[in-house]
Design an enzyme around this catalytic site. Structure first.
Site, PDB file in Angstrom:
ATOM      1  N   GLY A 168      28.892  -0.350  13.541  1.00 60.33           N
ATOM      2  CA  GLY A 168      29.299   0.897  14.165  1.00 60.33           C
ATOM      3  C   GLY A 168      28.871   2.075  13.305  1.00 60.33           C
ATOM      4  O   GLY A 168      28.297   1.919  12.234  1.00 60.33           O
ATOM      5  N   ALA A 195      30.667   2.344   1.556  1.00 66.05           N
ATOM      6  CA  ALA A 195      29.702   2.817   0.565  1.00 66.05           C
ATOM      7  C   ALA A 195      30.346   3.980  -0.192  1.00 66.05           C
ATOM      8  O   ALA A 195      30.446   5.096   0.334  1.00 66.05           O
ATOM      9  CB  ALA A 195      28.413   3.261   1.241  1.00 66.05           C
ATOM     10  N   CYS A 226      26.192  10.705   9.323  1.00 65.94           N
ATOM     11  CA  CYS A 226      27.168  10.360  10.371  1.00 65.94           C
ATOM     12  C   CYS A 226      27.165  11.384  11.507  1.00 65.94           C
ATOM     13  O   CYS A 226      28.153  11.525  12.228  1.00 65.94           O
ATOM     14  CB  CYS A 226      28.567  10.215   9.778  1.00 65.94           C
ATOM     15  SG  CYS A 226      28.639   8.941   8.506  1.00 65.94           S
TER      16      CYS A 226
END
EC number: 2.3.1.181
Length: 218
Positions: free
Chosen positions: A76, A164, A180
């Protein structure tokens, strides 16, 4: 992939610097073994050489516009960067009570928030405006900023991909993308927030210490 250690029922593997594709292939194989109950819950902690990866929902406008290669993956989330100075964790864990992906992601956020708190980044508070990952709110240091990206995939109630945490990476790596797909916030690291060098080697045992927070509570 490497020698292993145990942290309260979780096997921890720390193979060092691993090419992204090699780690992805290993994750898929390990996830299948976990589904088949051949192994227990495992978390792989490592670093990658510099690479951009794009999740299933990545928008074209968020990609590098200069031809920089991007690996499209089955997690995702959207586009992010991995590279030296970033501690990447891949929990391969089976959900026992029910398949609750959101609940699992929240546990990952809580675990990384606990790590940040231990380092003295006390403003880290997990979610911000329903944005996945671990964020710091706007303050006198800057706007809202992400210190840890999270993206997962669950198959047969078993997780893969993961988190991360930015320790001391090259912060210019994010200049080529919209991380993102968010344009009104920034990216940060433990080193940047604390004003001193925080290496992956320093962060590793702190992350390992807090991994039990990923386990479901009965």
């Amino acid at each position: 992939m490497s020698a292993s250690s145990d942290t309260v029922g979780i096997t921890v593997e720390k193979p060092g610097l691993v090419e992204y594709q090699q780690a992805w292939d290993y994750q898929k194989a390990l996830q299948q073994r976990r589904i088949d109950d051949e192994v227990g819950d495992t978390v792989v902690l490592l670093e990658h050489p510099s690479v951009y990866t794009a999740g299933k929902r990545t928008e074209a406008w968020a990609l590098p516009q200069d031809g920089t290669p991007v690996v499209t993956v089955d997690r995702g989330g959207q586009i992010t960067w991995h590279g030296p100075g970033q501690l990447v964790g891949y929990p391969i864990m089976k959900m026992r009570n029910k398949v609750d992906v959101v609940g699992y992601v929240r546990r990952v956020e809580d675990m990384i928030t606990a790590v940040c708190h231990e380092f003295g980044v006390t403003s880290a508070r997990g979610r911000l405006r329903d944005r996945t990952g671990v964020w710091l709110p706007a303050d006198d240091k800057g706007p809202e900023r992400k210190i840890c990206a999270i993206g997962v995939r669950v198959r047969w109630a078993t997780t893969m991909h993961g988190f991360a945490l930015n320790c001391n990476p090259d912060m210019t790596a994010w200049d080529r993308i919209s991380p993102c797909a968010i344009t009104d916030a920034d990216v940060t690291s433990l080193s940047q927030e604390l004003g001193r060098e925080v290496t992956v080697a320093e962060a590793m045992p702190v992350v390992e210490k807090h991994l039990p927070l990923l386990l479901e509570q009965d």
